[in-house]
Design a protein around this motif. Structure first.
Motif, short mmCIF file in Angstrom:
data_model
loop_
_atom_site.label_atom_id
_atom_site.label_comp_id
_atom_site.label_asym_id
_atom_site.label_seq_id
_atom_site.Cartn_x
_atom_site.Cartn_y
_atom_site.Cartn_z
N HIS A 1 0.81 -1.22 0.00
CA HIS A 1 0.00 0.00 0.00
C HIS A 1 0.85 1.26 0.00
O HIS A 1 0.35 2.35 -0.25
CB HIS A 1 -0.92 0.01 1.23
CG HIS A 1 -0.19 0.18 2.52
ND1 HIS A 1 0.44 -0.86 3.15
CD2 HIS A 1 0.01 1.29 3.26
CE1 HIS A 1 1.00 -0.40 4.25
NE2 HIS A 1 0.76 0.89 4.34
N HIS B 1 -16.64 10.34 2.21
CA HIS B 1 -16.20 11.71 1.94
C HIS B 1 -17.41 12.51 1.51
O HIS B 1 -18.28 12.00 0.83
CB HIS B 1 -15.15 11.72 0.83
CG HIS B 1 -14.73 13.10 0.44
ND1 HIS B 1 -13.95 13.89 1.24
CD2 HIS B 1 -15.01 13.85 -0.65
CE1 HIS B 1 -13.76 15.05 0.64
NE2 HIS B 1 -14.39 15.05 -0.51
N SER C 1 -2.98 7.77 -2.60
CA SER C 1 -3.99 7.80 -1.56
C SER C 1 -4.93 8.97 -1.80
O SER C 1 -4.57 9.96 -2.42
CB SER C 1 -3.34 7.93 -0.18
OG SER C 1 -2.69 9.17 -0.06
N GLY C 2 -6.15 8.82 -1.34
CA GLY C 2 -7.13 9.87 -1.53
C GLY C 2 -8.43 9.51 -0.87
O GLY C 2 -8.51 8.59 -0.06
N PHE C 3 -9.46 10.24 -1.19
CA PHE C 3 -10.79 10.03 -0.64
C PHE C 3 -11.71 9.49 -1.71
O PHE C 3 -11.63 9.91 -2.86
CB PHE C 3 -11.36 11.36 -0.11
CG PHE C 3 -10.54 11.97 0.97
CD1 PHE C 3 -10.59 11.47 2.26
CD2 PHE C 3 -9.71 13.03 0.70
CE1 PHE C 3 -9.85 12.03 3.25
CE2 PHE C 3 -8.95 13.60 1.70
CZ PHE C 3 -9.02 13.09 2.98
N ARG D 1 -5.43 3.95 -2.39
CA ARG D 1 -5.50 3.65 -0.96
C ARG D 1 -6.40 4.68 -0.32
O ARG D 1 -6.15 5.88 -0.39
CB ARG D 1 -4.11 3.71 -0.34
CG ARG D 1 -4.09 3.34 1.13
CD ARG D 1 -2.66 3.23 1.64
NE ARG D 1 -1.88 4.42 1.37
CZ ARG D 1 -1.74 5.44 2.21
NH1 ARG D 1 -2.36 5.45 3.36
NH2 ARG D 1 -1.00 6.48 1.88
N LEU D 2 -7.49 4.21 0.29
CA LEU D 2 -8.49 5.12 0.83
C LEU D 2 -8.07 5.60 2.21
O LEU D 2 -7.69 4.82 3.07
CB LEU D 2 -9.85 4.41 0.93
CG LEU D 2 -10.42 3.90 -0.39
CD1 LEU D 2 -11.73 3.21 -0.13
CD2 LEU D 2 -10.60 5.03 -1.35
N ARG D 3 -8.12 6.90 2.42
CA ARG D 3 -7.84 7.45 3.75
C ARG D 3 -9.03 7.30 4.66
O ARG D 3 -8.89 7.08 5.85
CB ARG D 3 -7.49 8.93 3.62
CG ARG D 3 -6.19 9.16 2.89
CD ARG D 3 -5.83 10.61 2.98
NE ARG D 3 -4.79 10.92 2.03
CZ ARG D 3 -4.47 12.13 1.66
NH1 ARG D 3 -5.11 13.15 2.15
NH2 ARG D 3 -3.52 12.33 0.79
N LYS D 4 -10.22 7.47 4.13
CA LYS D 4 -11.46 7.29 4.88
C LYS D 4 -12.43 6.51 4.00
O LYS D 4 -12.30 6.51 2.79
CB LYS D 4 -12.09 8.64 5.24
CG LYS D 4 -11.29 9.47 6.19
CD LYS D 4 -12.04 10.74 6.50
CE LYS D 4 -11.23 11.65 7.39
NZ LYS D 4 -11.91 12.92 7.61
#
Length: 192
Positions: free
Chosen positions: A5, A123, A10-12, A117-120
């Motif tokens: 990973h 959104h 990475s993002g939302f 790769r999802l941060r949360k």
């Protein structure tokens, strides 16, 4: 745990351009069908091009379709989306039905979101200015000092009378009044 990973963007998660709010916009911008004219593993791709490609192009005028013959290579689908993402899919030894299903899948997606790769997990474009909701938000202040079980808190609430209950009550009153009038009429006849 894997470190794979670390190399992913990475993002939302978010719907592209708020897709579906006003109208749906197909996110597939162009699709390229690469195949070999002679190789046996490209037979399904060649059959799809001969039988179904014109129908697909007529049904989806917003998608640009490129056909690229290549010598001695396996068949490949390359999908390019409005967000700039490209998805590459090998179609080695697939039938024309399988290729049709893969193209429909690529048409309904919005880009290669699996490489993000999802941060949360959620959104929103418009965050709340009122703060987060909690179970104690709309609770009365008197309830904070009570100890449970509480006999007063477990009493049923006074609910207003429903229309059905009101009609039943009026009907019973009419029956009582009709019964009293009939009783009075009987007493008058006996008295005479």
């Amino acid at each position: 745990m894997s470190n794979s990973h670390l190399f992913l963007k990475s993002g939302f998660p978010r719907a592209p351009l708020q897709n579906g709010v006003g109208r749906y916009v197909c996110q597939l911008q162009r699709i390229t069908l690469k195949f070999c004219k002679n190789n046996g593993s490209s037979r399904g791709m060649r059959d799809f091009i001969e039988n179904h490609l014109l129908d697909f192009a007529k049904e989806n005028p917003g998608i640009v379709v490129y056909v690229k013959p290549r010598r001695h290579r396996t068949p490949v689908l390359v999908a390019e989306y409005l967000n700039g993402e490209r998805e590459w899919m090998s179609c080695r030894n697939n039938t024309q039905e399988e290729i049709s299903k893969w193209i429909d899948l690529l048409k309904t997606q919005n880009g290669n979101s699996s490489s993000l790769r999802l941060r949360k997990m959620w959104h929103t474009e418009v965050p709340s200015i009122q703060g987060p909701w909690t179970p104690f938000l709309l609770r009365s202040p008197e309830a904070t000092g009570q100890t449970y079980p509480n006999a007063e808190a477990s009493k049923p609430l006074d609910t207003p009378q429903t229309a059905t209950e009101k009609l039943i009550e009026l009907f019973r009153q009419q029956q009582l009044e009709a019964g009293e009038e009939a009783h009075d009429a009987l007493n008058k006849k006996r008295a005479e």
